[in-house]
Design an enzyme around this catalytic site. Structure first.
Site, PDB file in Angstrom:
ATOM      1  N   MET A 137     -45.301  11.157  30.512  1.00  0.00           N
ATOM      2  CA  MET A 137     -45.351   9.861  31.177  1.00  0.00           C
ATOM      3  C   MET A 137     -46.292   9.933  32.369  1.00  0.00           C
ATOM      4  O   MET A 137     -46.085  10.750  33.270  1.00  0.00           O
ATOM      5  CB  MET A 137     -43.958   9.450  31.661  1.00  0.00           C
ATOM      6  CG  MET A 137     -42.944   9.259  30.549  1.00  0.00           C
ATOM      7  SD  MET A 137     -41.322   8.785  31.200  1.00  0.00           S
ATOM      8  CE  MET A 137     -40.767  10.355  31.886  1.00  0.00           C
ATOM      9  N   ILE A 172     -37.935  16.206  32.551  1.00  0.00           N
ATOM     10  CA  ILE A 172     -38.677  17.252  33.267  1.00  0.00           C
ATOM     11  C   ILE A 172     -39.516  16.626  34.370  1.00  0.00           C
ATOM     12  O   ILE A 172     -40.310  15.716  34.121  1.00  0.00           O
ATOM     13  CB  ILE A 172     -39.588  18.034  32.298  1.00  0.00           C
ATOM     14  CG1 ILE A 172     -38.759  18.681  31.186  1.00  0.00           C
ATOM     15  CG2 ILE A 172     -40.385  19.094  33.051  1.00  0.00           C
ATOM     16  CD1 ILE A 172     -39.594  19.341  30.109  1.00  0.00           C
ATOM     17  N   GLY A 210     -44.175  10.073  37.510  1.00  0.00           N
ATOM     18  CA  GLY A 210     -44.904  10.982  36.631  1.00  0.00           C
ATOM     19  C   GLY A 210     -44.071  12.149  36.157  1.00  0.00           C
ATOM     20  O   GLY A 210     -43.535  12.908  36.957  1.00  0.00           O
ATOM     21  N   SER A 211     -43.917  12.336  34.851  1.00  0.00           N
ATOM     22  CA  SER A 211     -43.008  13.357  34.349  1.00  0.00           C
ATOM     23  C   SER A 211     -43.099  13.472  32.833  1.00  0.00           C
ATOM     24  O   SER A 211     -44.055  13.016  32.222  1.00  0.00           O
ATOM     25  CB  SER A 211     -41.582  13.018  34.784  1.00  0.00           C
ATOM     26  OG  SER A 211     -41.344  11.628  34.617  1.00  0.00           O
ATOM     27  N   ARG A 212     -42.043  14.062  32.228  1.00  0.00           N
ATOM     28  CA  ARG A 212     -42.061  14.308  30.791  1.00  0.00           C
ATOM     29  C   ARG A 212     -40.652  14.353  30.230  1.00  0.00           C
ATOM     30  O   ARG A 212     -39.701  14.709  30.916  1.00  0.00           O
ATOM     31  CB  ARG A 212     -42.767  15.637  30.552  1.00  0.00           C
ATOM     32  CG  ARG A 212     -42.834  16.070  29.107  1.00  0.00           C
ATOM     33  CD  ARG A 212     -43.686  17.313  29.007  1.00  0.00           C
ATOM     34  NE  ARG A 212     -43.048  18.392  28.305  1.00  0.00           N
ATOM     35  CZ  ARG A 212     -43.456  19.655  28.335  1.00  0.00           C
ATOM     36  NH1 ARG A 212     -44.497  19.994  29.065  1.00  0.00           N
ATOM     37  NH2 ARG A 212     -42.837  20.579  27.655  1.00  0.00           N
TER      38      ARG A 212
END
Length: 227
Positions: free
Chosen positions: A101, A159, A189-191
């Protein structure tokens, strides 16, 4: 402007974002007072903060036995990987789908498939670029182990990334959730990693754009069909 056009640009905002928008708006007011050009920059940032915390309505597919993406973004990794030990999903590799993301994606996370939350485990860590493979093991994360109605289990892991500094999860162990239900959010911002049940075939490819709660990522019946 018609209602349909308005809804294209104006989206519901998650309550988590209200104070951030309020802070950005207050700073913008000060900037306008100091110097108008700075105020316009502040206004743009305020709109971006609102947009970041948007929580649009999603049309969740109703076809039985499918899994949907837990996040907006793109598929950055698609490979076998050993699930985080804390989830208790075993020591054998499972097919992992990673959805990255960016700061421009909607960051509300949704459950890929209906089931009972078996455990929720937070693990502190680093803040490496979330697109890197080692981020799965090294970064701050929050994992959910989910038991499907047929008894199979899968994992979904939030994450933190290079910019993200706060993982939110409002789901608890023992809770029953439906496909596409909201379970958490990551700021800036991440995953998301999804560990599919053994033998399940993914229906996505690297680089594909995901829409949380809508894009089908796997068919849970595929393992049965192959067997």
């Amino acid at each position: 402007m018609s209602v349909s056009m308005l809804s294209t640009f104006v989206k519901p905002m998650h309550p988590e974002g209200r104070r951030f928008v309020a802070i950005a708006a207050a700073i913008t007011a000060v900037l306008f007072f100091l110097w108008a050009p700075l105020g316009w920059i502040g206004l743009g940032l305020t709109i971006w903060v609102y947009y970041f915390f948007r929580d649009p309505v999603r049309v969740v597919p109703t076809r039985p036995g499918i899994m949907v993406s837990p996040a907006d973004g793109i598929v950055s990794l698609l490979e076998p990987a050993i699930p985080p030990a804390e989830l208790g999903l075993g020591e054998d590799p499972l097919l992992r789908i990673s959805v990255f993301m960016s700061v421009f994606n909607c960051h509300v996370n949704r459950l890929p498939a209906e089931g009972r939350i078996e455990k929720v485990v937070y693990t502190p860590g680093k803040f490496l670029n979330a697109s890197l493979d080692k981020a799965s093991a090294d970064n701050e994360r929050n994992g959910l182990a989910v038991v499907l109605p047929d008894g199979r289990r899968y994992g979904v892991v939030q994450i933190a990334g290079l910019v993200a500094r706060r993982i939110l999860c409002w789901s608890e162990a023992g809770q029953e959730l439906g496909r596409g239900d909201r379970f958490g959010l990551i700021r800036f911002g991440s995953r998301l990693d999804i560990y599919l049940p053994e033998g399940v075939t993914p229906l996505v490819r690297i680089g594909q754009t995901m829409v949380a709660g809508e894009t089908v990522i796997a068919d849970l019946a595929s393992a049965t069909k192959e067997d």
